[in-house]
Design an enzyme around this catalytic site. Structure first.
Site, mmCIF file in Angstrom:
data_model
loop_
_atom_site.group_PDB
_atom_site.id
_atom_site.type_symbol
_atom_site.label_atom_id
_atom_site.label_comp_id
_atom_site.label_asym_id
_atom_site.label_seq_id
_atom_site.Cartn_x
_atom_site.Cartn_y
_atom_site.Cartn_z
ATOM 1 N N GLY A 151 0.994 -1.374 0.029
ATOM 2 C CA GLY A 151 -0.014 0.163 0.045
ATOM 3 C C GLY A 151 0.662 1.589 0.160
ATOM 4 N N ILE A 153 2.404 3.000 2.275
ATOM 5 C CA ILE A 153 4.001 2.538 3.114
ATOM 6 C C ILE A 153 4.635 1.393 2.425
ATOM 7 C CG2 ILE A 153 5.154 1.714 5.670
ATOM 8 C CD1 ILE A 153 2.638 3.316 6.735
ATOM 9 N N ARG A 173 -3.727 -8.838 -1.330
ATOM 10 C CA ARG A 173 -4.970 -9.322 -1.910
ATOM 11 C C ARG A 173 -4.848 -9.082 -2.871
ATOM 12 N NH1 ARG A 173 -8.608 -7.180 2.523
ATOM 13 N NH2 ARG A 173 -8.418 -5.906 1.762
ATOM 14 N N ARG A 230 1.808 -3.755 12.623
ATOM 15 C CA ARG A 230 0.863 -4.468 14.388
ATOM 16 C C ARG A 230 0.578 -6.017 14.611
ATOM 17 N NH1 ARG A 230 -0.002 0.164 14.249
ATOM 18 N NH2 ARG A 230 -2.086 1.127 14.066
ATOM 19 N N GLU A 259 1.125 -4.233 23.620
ATOM 20 C CA GLU A 259 1.398 -3.156 23.276
ATOM 21 C C GLU A 259 1.273 -2.053 24.502
ATOM 22 O OE1 GLU A 259 1.630 -1.093 20.356
ATOM 23 O OE2 GLU A 259 2.505 -2.475 18.441
ATOM 24 N N HIS A 277 7.260 0.901 18.606
ATOM 25 C CA HIS A 277 6.050 1.022 18.370
ATOM 26 C C HIS A 277 5.914 2.606 17.734
ATOM 27 C CE1 HIS A 277 1.861 1.154 16.673
ATOM 28 N NE2 HIS A 277 2.457 2.031 16.031
ATOM 29 N N GLY A 279 7.073 3.551 14.359
ATOM 30 C CA GLY A 279 7.078 4.070 13.229
ATOM 31 C C GLY A 279 7.340 5.374 13.050
#
Ligand code: NAP
Ligand code: 8YV
Length: 318
Positions: A151, A153, A173, A230, A259, A277, A279
Site C-alpha cells: 500500500g 507505506i 490480496r 501491527r 503493547e 512502536h 514508526g
C-alpha cells in the site's frame, strides 16, 4: 465538569496534546473517557482517539450526537468503522503524511536487524571490543525482500529498497497495477522464495496471524522478519519459538500483540531487535498527523466533507 452548552470532543486517551488538544479546546470541551456519563454524553460531537481502548458500537451507542471519530494514526484497527458507518458516524484516519517516516524507520530496523547494529553498540559499551573484534555477521547482499502489504507505506519501503540495490517482490490480496515487481497471490509461496519478509498490512481480524508458524518455517533458518504493521498480524508465540530454536535467523519488531507489554522471553534473545512502536514518532510527522485529526474533526463539525475518510465510511455520500 464540561459546560453543557458547549459541544465536546471525547478523548479515549491523550491525543497529541500540543497539536490536537490545544486546537480543539478553543471550540470544544475536551472530555476524557473517565468523565463520560449520562449527563455529559449528549454534548459529544466527536471522538479523538489514538489506539488506546476500543471505539466500539457500545461506546458510540452512548453518544447520540456523535458525528465523527478522528483516529490519530493511519491504522484504525481499534475503531469499529463498520458499526460507525451503520450509525452514520464518519471515521477518519491519517494516511500519507507518515509514509516516508515509517518507511525510513523500516529500513533502519531492517539494517539494524541484519547488520546487528544494537548488538554491536552493546559490544562497545560493555568493553568487549577490548578483548577482540565483533564477529562477522549476516548480510543484506544476495537477499530478496518480500513485502506483505504493497500500500502507501509498502511502496515507500520499496522505493528505498531500490536505492539499496535489493530485489523486492510483494503479496497483497490484489495485484497493484502501478507496481512492476513480481506479485505473489500466496503469502506462503512468497515466503518460500524470499529471505526477508517485511510486514506492512493493516491490523484487525482479517490479518490476524497471517504470519504464522508455516510462513516463518517457509522463510527458513536464514530468514529475517521485520514487522512494522501491527503485532496481531504475526503469531508471536510461533515467532518466539522460531527465534529461540534458530529456525528463523532474526526479527526486527516495532509492534507487539499487547503493547506496551512485550513478552519477556524476547528480552533474552540476541537475534531480535525490539522497538517501542516508533514508526511515525518524530515531532515533524506526529504534528502532521495531529493536524489532520484536527482538520477532519473541524471540517465535519462545520458541515464540510471529511478530508480523509476511511474505506468503510460511505463517502462521498450516495
Ligand atoms: P494501505 O495503503 O491501506 O496498504 C495496506 C496494504 O495491505 C495494501 O496493499 C492492501 O492490499 C494490503 N492488505 C490489506 N489486507 C490484506 C490481507 N488480508 N492480506 C494481504 N494484504 C492485505 O495502508 P498503509 O498506509 O500502507 O498502512 C499499513 C499499515 O501499517 C497500517 O494500517 C498500520 O497498521 C501500519 N502502520 C504502522 C506504523 C508504525 O508506527 N509501526 C505506522 C503507520 C502504519 P489489498 O487490499 O489488495 O490486499
Ligand atoms: C502511530 C501507527 O504511532 O499510524 C499508525 O497506524 O501505528 C502509528 O503511526 C499510532 O497510530 C498512534 O499511536
Amino acid at each position: 465538569m464540561p459546560d453543557q452548552a458547549r459541544p465536546a470532543v471525547l478523548l479515549t486517551g491523550p491525543v497529541m496534546e500540543e497539536v490536537v488538544e490545544r486546537q480543539l479546546s478553543a471550540r470544544f470541551d475536551l472530555l476524557p473517557l473517565e468523565a463520560l456519563s449520562d449527563a455529559t454524553a449528549g454534548a459529544v460531537r466527536a471522538i479523538a482517539t489514538r489506539g488506546k481502548g476500543r471505539v466500539d458500537e457500545a461506546l458510540m451507542a452512548r453518544l447520540p450526537n456523535l458525528k465523527i471519530v478522528g483516529n490519530f494514526g493511519v491504522g484504525y484497527d481499534t475503531v469499529d468503522a463498520v458499526a460507525a458507518a451503520r450509525r452514520g458516524v464518519i471515521v477518519t484516519n491519517t494516511p500519507d503524511v507518515l509514509n516516508e517516516e515509517v518507511a525510513d524507520l523500516t529500513l533502519g530496523l531492517l539494517l539494524a536487524t541484519v547488520r546487528q547494529i544494537p548488538q554491536a553498540d552493546r559490544f562497545v559499551r560493555d568493553g568487549r571490543w577490548l578483548k577482540g573484534a565483533y564477529p562477522l555477521g549476516p548480510t543484506l547482499r544476495g537477499r530478496t525482500v518480500g513485502i506483505l502489504g504493497m500500500g502507501r507505506i509498502g511502496k515507500a519501503i520499496a522505493r528505498r529498497l531500490d536505492a539499496f540495490g535489493v530485489p523486492m517482490v510483494y503479496h497483497s490480496r490484489r495485484q497493484q497495477p502501478d507496481v512492476d515487481r513480481p506479485y505473489y497471490a500466496s503469502l506462503l509461496d512468497m515466503a518460500r522464495d524470499v529471505s526477508v519478509l517485511v510486514v506492512i498490512v493493516p491490523g484487525g481480524a482479517a490479518t490476524r496471524h497471517l504470519v504464522d508458524a508455516a510462513v516463518l518455517a517457509a522463510l527458513g533458518p536464514d530468514g529475517i522478519l521485520i514487522n512494522v504493521a501491527r503485532g496481531t498480524v504475526v503469531d508471536e508465540a510461533a515467532l518466539l519459538a522460531a527465534l529461540q530454536s534458530g529456525t528463523l535467523l532474526a526479527a526486527g519488531l516495532d509492534v507487539f500483540a499487547q503493547e506496551p507489554h512485550v513478552p519477556e522471553a524476547f528480552f533474552g534473545l540476541d537475534n531480535a531487535v525490539l522497538l517501542p512502536h516508533v514508526g511515525s514518532s518524530t515531532h515533524h510527522t506526529r504534528a502532521a498527523m495531529g493536524q489532520l485529526v484536527v482538520d477532519n474533526i473541524l471540517a465535519v463539525l462545520d458541515g464540510k466533507d471529511p478530508l480523509t475518510p476511511v474505506a468503510e465510511t460511505p463517502w462521498p455520500k450516495a
